[in-house]
Design a protein around this motif. Structure first.
Motif, PDB file in Angstrom:
ATOM      1  N   TYR A 198       0.834  -1.204   0.000  1.00 33.24           N
ATOM      2  CA  TYR A 198       0.000   0.000   0.000  1.00 33.24           C
ATOM      3  C   TYR A 198       0.868   1.252   0.000  1.00 33.24           C
ATOM      4  O   TYR A 198       0.639   2.184  -0.776  1.00 33.24           O
ATOM      5  CB  TYR A 198      -0.943  -0.043   1.193  1.00 33.24           C
ATOM      6  CG  TYR A 198      -1.886   1.131   1.265  1.00 33.24           C
ATOM      7  CD1 TYR A 198      -2.821   1.362   0.253  1.00 33.24           C
ATOM      8  CD2 TYR A 198      -1.861   2.008   2.339  1.00 33.24           C
ATOM      9  CE1 TYR A 198      -3.688   2.435   0.312  1.00 33.24           C
ATOM     10  CE2 TYR A 198      -2.726   3.080   2.408  1.00 33.24           C
ATOM     11  CZ  TYR A 198      -3.632   3.297   1.399  1.00 33.24           C
ATOM     12  OH  TYR A 198      -4.497   4.369   1.455  1.00 33.24           O
ATOM     13  N   LEU A 253      -4.098   2.308   8.503  1.00 32.52           N
ATOM     14  CA  LEU A 253      -4.044   0.878   8.207  1.00 32.52           C
ATOM     15  C   LEU A 253      -3.340   0.134   9.335  1.00 32.52           C
ATOM     16  O   LEU A 253      -3.824  -0.911   9.806  1.00 32.52           O
ATOM     17  CB  LEU A 253      -3.328   0.638   6.877  1.00 32.52           C
ATOM     18  CG  LEU A 253      -3.092  -0.815   6.476  1.00 32.52           C
ATOM     19  CD1 LEU A 253      -4.402  -1.572   6.340  1.00 32.52           C
ATOM     20  CD2 LEU A 253      -2.284  -0.879   5.176  1.00 32.52           C
ATOM     21  N   LYS A 289      -5.611  -0.278  12.273  1.00 33.35           N
ATOM     22  CA  LYS A 289      -6.640  -1.288  12.032  1.00 33.35           C
ATOM     23  C   LYS A 289      -6.059  -2.696  12.107  1.00 33.35           C
ATOM     24  O   LYS A 289      -6.723  -3.622  12.575  1.00 33.35           O
ATOM     25  CB  LYS A 289      -7.336  -1.039  10.690  1.00 33.35           C
ATOM     26  CG  LYS A 289      -8.206   0.208  10.730  1.00 33.35           C
ATOM     27  CD  LYS A 289      -8.932   0.444   9.432  1.00 33.35           C
ATOM     28  CE  LYS A 289      -9.840   1.665   9.578  1.00 33.35           C
ATOM     29  NZ  LYS A 289     -10.710   1.856   8.431  1.00 33.35           N
ATOM     30  N   GLN A 348     -15.840  -9.401   8.006  1.00 37.29           N
ATOM     31  CA  GLN A 348     -16.067  -8.232   7.148  1.00 37.29           C
ATOM     32  C   GLN A 348     -14.734  -7.568   6.822  1.00 37.29           C
ATOM     33  O   GLN A 348     -13.853  -7.464   7.671  1.00 37.29           O
ATOM     34  CB  GLN A 348     -16.986  -7.220   7.843  1.00 37.29           C
ATOM     35  CG  GLN A 348     -18.345  -7.781   8.212  1.00 37.29           C
ATOM     36  CD  GLN A 348     -19.101  -8.254   6.992  1.00 37.29           C
ATOM     37  OE1 GLN A 348     -19.188  -7.562   5.993  1.00 37.29           O
ATOM     38  NE2 GLN A 348     -19.633  -9.473   7.059  1.00 37.29           N
ATOM     39  N   ARG A 349     -14.591  -7.104   5.586  1.00 41.30           N
ATOM     40  CA  ARG A 349     -13.346  -6.462   5.170  1.00 41.30           C
ATOM     41  C   ARG A 349     -13.160  -5.120   5.878  1.00 41.30           C
ATOM     42  O   ARG A 349     -14.107  -4.359   6.040  1.00 41.30           O
ATOM     43  CB  ARG A 349     -13.339  -6.271   3.660  1.00 41.30           C
ATOM     44  CG  ARG A 349     -13.320  -7.622   2.924  1.00 41.30           C
ATOM     45  CD  ARG A 349     -12.979  -7.517   1.481  1.00 41.30           C
ATOM     46  NE  ARG A 349     -11.571  -7.524   1.166  1.00 41.30           N
ATOM     47  CZ  ARG A 349     -10.724  -8.529   1.346  1.00 41.30           C
ATOM     48  NH1 ARG A 349     -11.122  -9.624   1.907  1.00 41.30           N
ATOM     49  NH2 ARG A 349      -9.468  -8.433   0.993  1.00 41.30           N
ATOM     50  N   VAL A 350     -11.936  -4.862   6.268  1.00 41.61           N
ATOM     51  CA  VAL A 350     -11.526  -3.592   6.850  1.00 41.61           C
ATOM     52  C   VAL A 350     -10.651  -2.928   5.788  1.00 41.61           C
ATOM     53  O   VAL A 350      -9.767  -3.572   5.224  1.00 41.61           O
ATOM     54  CB  VAL A 350     -10.717  -3.819   8.145  1.00 41.61           C
ATOM     55  CG1 VAL A 350     -10.173  -2.514   8.678  1.00 41.61           C
ATOM     56  CG2 VAL A 350     -11.574  -4.524   9.176  1.00 41.61           C
ATOM     57  N   SER A 351     -10.898  -1.650   5.507  1.00 48.60           N
ATOM     58  CA  SER A 351     -10.143  -1.033   4.419  1.00 48.60           C
ATOM     59  C   SER A 351      -9.736   0.395   4.731  1.00 48.60           C
ATOM     60  O   SER A 351     -10.301   1.039   5.617  1.00 48.60           O
ATOM     61  CB  SER A 351     -10.962  -1.063   3.124  1.00 48.60           C
ATOM     62  OG  SER A 351     -12.107  -0.271   3.259  1.00 48.60           O
ATOM     63  N   SER A 373      -6.703   1.654  -2.692  1.00 50.02           N
ATOM     64  CA  SER A 373      -7.227   1.208  -1.400  1.00 50.02           C
ATOM     65  C   SER A 373      -6.666  -0.175  -1.120  1.00 50.02           C
ATOM     66  O   SER A 373      -6.216  -0.876  -2.028  1.00 50.02           O
ATOM     67  CB  SER A 373      -8.758   1.173  -1.406  1.00 50.02           C
ATOM     68  OG  SER A 373      -9.234   0.187  -2.301  1.00 50.02           O
ATOM     69  N   THR A 374      -6.677  -0.554   0.136  1.00 47.53           N
ATOM     70  CA  THR A 374      -6.292  -1.903   0.523  1.00 47.53           C
ATOM     71  C   THR A 374      -7.248  -2.373   1.603  1.00 47.53           C
ATOM     72  O   THR A 374      -7.795  -1.567   2.354  1.00 47.53           O
ATOM     73  CB  THR A 374      -4.822  -1.978   1.000  1.00 47.53           C
ATOM     74  OG1 THR A 374      -4.432  -3.346   1.118  1.00 47.53           O
ATOM     75  CG2 THR A 374      -4.616  -1.255   2.324  1.00 47.53           C
ATOM     76  N   SER A 375      -7.462  -3.684   1.643  1.00 47.26           N
ATOM     77  CA  SER A 375      -8.384  -4.225   2.630  1.00 47.26           C
ATOM     78  C   SER A 375      -7.938  -5.615   3.074  1.00 47.26           C
ATOM     79  O   SER A 375      -7.164  -6.283   2.387  1.00 47.26           O
ATOM     80  CB  SER A 375      -9.811  -4.280   2.069  1.00 47.26           C
ATOM     81  OG  SER A 375      -9.877  -5.165   0.974  1.00 47.26           O
ATOM     82  N   ARG A 432      -9.425  -9.051   5.976  1.00 46.72           N
ATOM     83  CA  ARG A 432     -10.413  -9.564   6.925  1.00 46.72           C
ATOM     84  C   ARG A 432      -9.682  -9.871   8.235  1.00 46.72           C
ATOM     85  O   ARG A 432      -8.708 -10.631   8.238  1.00 46.72           O
ATOM     86  CB  ARG A 432     -11.068 -10.834   6.392  1.00 46.72           C
ATOM     87  CG  ARG A 432     -12.048 -10.588   5.304  1.00 46.72           C
ATOM     88  CD  ARG A 432     -12.808 -11.885   4.961  1.00 46.72           C
ATOM     89  NE  ARG A 432     -13.780 -11.638   3.929  1.00 46.72           N
ATOM     90  CZ  ARG A 432     -13.552 -11.778   2.615  1.00 46.72           C
ATOM     91  NH1 ARG A 432     -12.378 -12.189   2.194  1.00 46.72           N
ATOM     92  NH2 ARG A 432     -14.496 -11.518   1.746  1.00 46.72           N
ATOM     93  N   PHE A 451      -4.016  -9.283   2.236  1.00 54.88           N
ATOM     94  CA  PHE A 451      -4.346  -7.922   1.824  1.00 54.88           C
ATOM     95  C   PHE A 451      -4.659  -7.863   0.337  1.00 54.88           C
ATOM     96  O   PHE A 451      -3.931  -8.417  -0.481  1.00 54.88           O
ATOM     97  CB  PHE A 451      -3.198  -6.968   2.147  1.00 54.88           C
ATOM     98  CG  PHE A 451      -3.028  -6.760   3.621  1.00 54.88           C
ATOM     99  CD1 PHE A 451      -3.579  -5.654   4.235  1.00 54.88           C
ATOM    100  CD2 PHE A 451      -2.363  -7.693   4.386  1.00 54.88           C
ATOM    101  CE1 PHE A 451      -3.455  -5.478   5.599  1.00 54.88           C
ATOM    102  CE2 PHE A 451      -2.236  -7.531   5.752  1.00 54.88           C
ATOM    103  CZ  PHE A 451      -2.784  -6.420   6.362  1.00 54.88           C
TER     104      PHE A 451
END
Length: 189
Positions: free
Chosen positions: A110, A127, A130, A144-147, A163-165, A167, A175
């Motif tokens: 990222y 990020l 998170k 659920q995805r966190v982004s 963006s990056t996400s 779980r 990622f």
């Protein structure tokens, strides 16, 4: 699109069009949305470069490059009168990069894209926070995805950003890096 020395290059400095993005508008007569998609056969993706208005460029190892064109004959508004879907042909871009495993690899991938685009790295800190909080996410929400994401200043009608996400319940964390673009509407031919 051009390919030179094994690198697929998309010039996003030209006005958006079905022809420029390889979208066949004759295939789905009457459909509102049409797609031009370019995938990789191998799991390792392929090198793809995007030239952006304003002189920026970004390179990723992509698995998919997907353009879509949505035709909307009339503007749509919500109950307050705010336009939620403008009239015209709307072009969008979604690029999926090769997923990476592990927090360090996710942050590094990222950060690399942010640096290529000369974007501030403030969202890297978000990020990292998170990721640090991933173990304390409620198990019901952990799938659920966190982004996080960032945007390049809009230039020549193009909104673009990475963006990056991940779980929180993935072990190891996996990622997904994406690039997204949306152009101002153009007249429907």
């Amino acid at each position: 699109m051009t390919v030179e020395n094994g690198v697929e290059t998309w010039d996003l400095t030209v006005p958006p069009s079905a022809e420029a993005f390889g979208i066949d508008t004759d295939v789905a007569e009457g459909a509102r949305t049409r797609v031009g998609a370019y995938g990789s056969e191998s799991g390792g993706g392929r090198p793809v470069r995007f030239l952006l208005p304003g002189g920026e460029e970004v390179r990723v190892q992509a698995t998919q490059v997907i353009f879509d064109a949505l035709d909307n004959a009339q503007e749509m508004t919500d109950q307050s009168g705010k336009v939620i879907l403008p009239e015209g042909r709307l072009f969008h871009l979604r690029v999926n990069a090769v997923p990476v495993e592990g927090a360090k690899a996710g942050v590094d991938a990222y950060r690399d894209v942010l640096e290529q685009l000369d974007l501030p790295d403030t969202s890297v800190g978000e990020l990292q926070q998170k990721i640090a909080a991933a173990d304390s996410v409620d198990p019901v929400d952990a799938s659920q995805r966190v982004s996080v994401g960032a945007s390049v200043p809009k230039t020549d009608g193009l909104d673009f950003g990475p963006s990056t996400s991940f779980r929180p319940n993935d072990e190891p964390l996996r990622f997904t890096l994406r690039l997204n673009g949306a152009w101002d509407p153009v007249p429907i031919p």
